[in-house]
Design a protein around this motif. Structure first.
Motif, PDB file in Angstrom:
ATOM      1  N   LEU A  75       0.914  -1.361   0.033  1.00 45.25           N
ATOM      2  CA  LEU A  75      -0.119   0.003  -0.001  1.00 45.25           C
ATOM      3  C   LEU A  75       0.946   1.217   0.001  1.00 45.25           C
ATOM      4  N   LEU A  76       1.870   1.234   1.110  1.00 43.42           N
ATOM      5  CA  LEU A  76       2.667   2.378   0.781  1.00 43.42           C
ATOM      6  C   LEU A  76       3.426   2.861  -0.386  1.00 43.42           C
ATOM      7  N   LYS A  77       4.180   1.613  -1.209  1.00 38.11           N
ATOM      8  CA  LYS A  77       4.559   1.711  -2.383  1.00 38.11           C
ATOM      9  C   LYS A  77       3.592   2.214  -3.577  1.00 38.11           C
ATOM     10  N   MET A  78       2.159   1.826  -3.331  1.00 35.78           N
ATOM     11  CA  MET A  78       1.364   2.214  -4.420  1.00 35.78           C
ATOM     12  C   MET A  78       1.010   3.643  -4.158  1.00 35.78           C
ATOM     13  N   LEU A  79       0.846   4.129  -2.909  1.00 34.79           N
ATOM     14  CA  LEU A  79       0.652   5.680  -2.546  1.00 34.79           C
ATOM     15  C   LEU A  79       1.638   6.655  -2.925  1.00 34.79           C
ATOM     16  N   VAL A  80       3.089   6.161  -2.768  1.00 34.79           N
ATOM     17  CA  VAL A  80       4.200   7.018  -3.313  1.00 34.79           C
ATOM     18  C   VAL A  80       3.808   6.967  -4.848  1.00 34.79           C
ATOM     19  N   TYR A  81       3.820   5.898  -5.535  1.00 28.86           N
ATOM     20  CA  TYR A  81       3.683   6.015  -7.065  1.00 28.86           C
ATOM     21  C   TYR A  81       2.557   6.942  -7.327  1.00 28.86           C
ATOM     22  N   ALA A  82       1.183   6.578  -6.722  1.00 29.36           N
ATOM     23  CA  ALA A  82       0.495   7.444  -7.137  1.00 29.36           C
ATOM     24  C   ALA A  82       0.492   8.995  -6.947  1.00 29.36           C
ATOM     25  N   ARG A  83       1.127   9.246  -5.788  1.00 23.99           N
ATOM     26  CA  ARG A  83       1.423  10.856  -5.550  1.00 23.99           C
ATOM     27  C   ARG A  83       2.526  11.139  -6.702  1.00 23.99           C
ATOM     28  N   GLN A  84       3.675  10.586  -7.042  1.00 20.28           N
ATOM     29  CA  GLN A  84       4.431  10.915  -7.923  1.00 20.28           C
ATOM     30  C   GLN A  84       3.770  11.064  -9.339  1.00 20.28           C
ATOM     31  N   ASN A  85       2.746  10.105  -9.545  1.00 26.03           N
ATOM     32  CA  ASN A  85       2.168  10.336 -10.884  1.00 26.03           C
ATOM     33  C   ASN A  85       0.715  10.852 -10.880  1.00 26.03           C
ATOM     34  N   GLY A  86       0.545  11.662 -10.112  1.00 30.38           N
ATOM     35  CA  GLY A  86      -0.945  12.576 -10.101  1.00 30.38           C
ATOM     36  C   GLY A  86      -2.124  11.775 -10.047  1.00 30.38           C
ATOM     37  N   ILE A  87      -1.874  10.367  -9.512  1.00 28.32           N
ATOM     38  CA  ILE A  87      -3.229   9.655  -9.317  1.00 28.32           C
ATOM     39  C   ILE A  87      -3.943   9.954  -8.167  1.00 28.32           C
ATOM     40  N   GLU A  88      -5.144  10.487  -8.173  1.00 28.79           N
ATOM     41  CA  GLU A  88      -5.813  10.957  -7.048  1.00 28.79           C
ATOM     42  C   GLU A  88      -7.128  10.094  -6.441  1.00 28.79           C
ATOM     43  N   LYS A  89      -7.369   9.145  -7.219  1.00 24.61           N
ATOM     44  CA  LYS A  89      -8.381   8.372  -6.829  1.00 24.61           C
ATOM     45  C   LYS A  89      -8.258   6.835  -6.795  1.00 24.61           C
ATOM     46  N   ILE A  90      -8.145   6.109  -6.092  1.00 30.91           N
ATOM     47  CA  ILE A  90      -8.027   4.461  -6.307  1.00 30.91           C
ATOM     48  C   ILE A  90      -9.036   3.812  -5.669  1.00 30.91           C
ATOM     49  N   ALA A  91      -9.857   2.800  -6.213  1.00 25.85           N
ATOM     50  CA  ALA A  91     -10.658   1.964  -5.532  1.00 25.85           C
ATOM     51  C   ALA A  91     -10.162   0.414  -5.498  1.00 25.85           C
ATOM     52  N   LEU A  92     -10.437  -0.099  -4.216  1.00 25.03           N
ATOM     53  CA  LEU A  92      -9.929  -1.139  -3.953  1.00 25.03           C
ATOM     54  C   LEU A  92     -10.964  -2.222  -3.174  1.00 25.03           C
ATOM     55  N   PRO A  93     -11.134  -3.378  -3.087  1.00 24.45           N
ATOM     56  CA  PRO A  93     -11.925  -4.308  -2.466  1.00 24.45           C
ATOM     57  C   PRO A  93     -11.409  -4.470  -0.946  1.00 24.45           C
ATOM     58  N   LYS A  94     -12.013  -5.302  -0.270  1.00 27.08           N
ATOM     59  CA  LYS A  94     -11.686  -5.600   1.037  1.00 27.08           C
ATOM     60  C   LYS A  94     -10.311  -6.696   1.109  1.00 27.08           C
ATOM     61  N   ILE A  95      -9.003  -5.937   0.989  1.00 26.66           N
ATOM     62  CA  ILE A  95      -7.899  -6.875   0.449  1.00 26.66           C
ATOM     63  C   ILE A  95      -7.348  -7.635   1.694  1.00 26.66           C
ATOM     64  N   GLY A  96      -6.828  -8.829   1.201  1.00 29.38           N
ATOM     65  CA  GLY A  96      -6.443  -9.608   2.485  1.00 29.38           C
ATOM     66  C   GLY A  96      -7.262 -10.307   3.219  1.00 29.38           C
ATOM     67  N   ALA A  97      -8.799  -9.912   3.423  1.00 31.25           N
ATOM     68  CA  ALA A  97      -9.770 -10.463   4.375  1.00 31.25           C
ATOM     69  C   ALA A  97     -10.714 -11.322   3.780  1.00 31.25           C
ATOM     70  N   GLY A  98     -10.585 -11.651   2.468  1.00 31.11           N
ATOM     71  CA  GLY A  98     -11.395 -12.796   1.850  1.00 31.11           C
ATOM     72  C   GLY A  98     -10.726 -13.855   1.710  1.00 31.11           C
ATOM     73  N   LEU A  99     -10.354 -14.179   0.456  1.00 33.60           N
ATOM     74  CA  LEU A  99      -9.378 -15.382   0.313  1.00 33.60           C
ATOM     75  C   LEU A  99      -8.025 -15.043   1.088  1.00 33.60           C
ATOM     76  N   GLY A 100      -7.692 -14.148   1.424  1.00 36.11           N
ATOM     77  CA  GLY A 100      -6.434 -13.992   2.292  1.00 36.11           C
ATOM     78  C   GLY A 100      -6.587 -14.321   3.457  1.00 36.11           C
TER      79      GLY A 100
END
Length: 151
Positions: free
Chosen positions: A94-119
């Protein structure tokens, strides 16, 4: 900022073109929302599978894939599809994703309930991790859909 939606479909949210989901590091996307990503972005899946086979995608990694209209973030959260997700891997990816998003002007990301379903992790633990990591990235909106519903 993190917004939690009780139910919905991340692919049908208005004004969202960037998505994230938890992945294993073994190259399998055969169940759950990963299967939907595989079917929707097949070229991404083929590249993800190759990275896994070559040892270029590990726990805590992010494989970002530009599909033309936005970005898909594949988060390395499980070693294999048979193992549980790991909170540390969720935090790191998540941290790496947010760093990438900030550096690339990505302001909105949707995601499911990660890690708590099949994970198999406890959702409250994952949610606390998401909140902790996202607090320093209030310029990026994370929209977390807690329960899939095809609307």
């Amino acid at each position: 900022m993190v917004t939690y939606l009780d139910s919905g479909n991340i692919f049908n949210l208005p004004d969202v073109k960037n998505y994230a989901h938890g992945c294993n590091c073994a190259g399998a996307m055969g169940k759950g929302i990963a299967l939907q990503f595989k079917e929707k972005y097949n070229q991404m899946y083929l590249e993800y599978k190759k990275r896994c086979k070559d040892g270029d995608f590990s726990l805590g990694d992010v494989f970002s894939y530009d599909y033309g209209e936005g970005t898909v973030f594949n988060l390395g959260t499980q070693k294999t599809w048979k193992t549980k997700a790991e909170l540390k891997a969720i935090e790191d990816s998540l941290l790496k994703m947010l760093v990438y998003a900030r550096q690339n002007g990505i302001e909105k990301i949707a995601l499911p309930k990660i890690g708590a379903g099949l994970g198999s992790l406890v959702w409250d633990d994952v949610k606390a991790t998401i909140n902790r990591v996202a607090k320093d990235y209030d310029d990026i909106d994370l929209i977390v859909v807690e329960n899939y519903r095809n609307i």
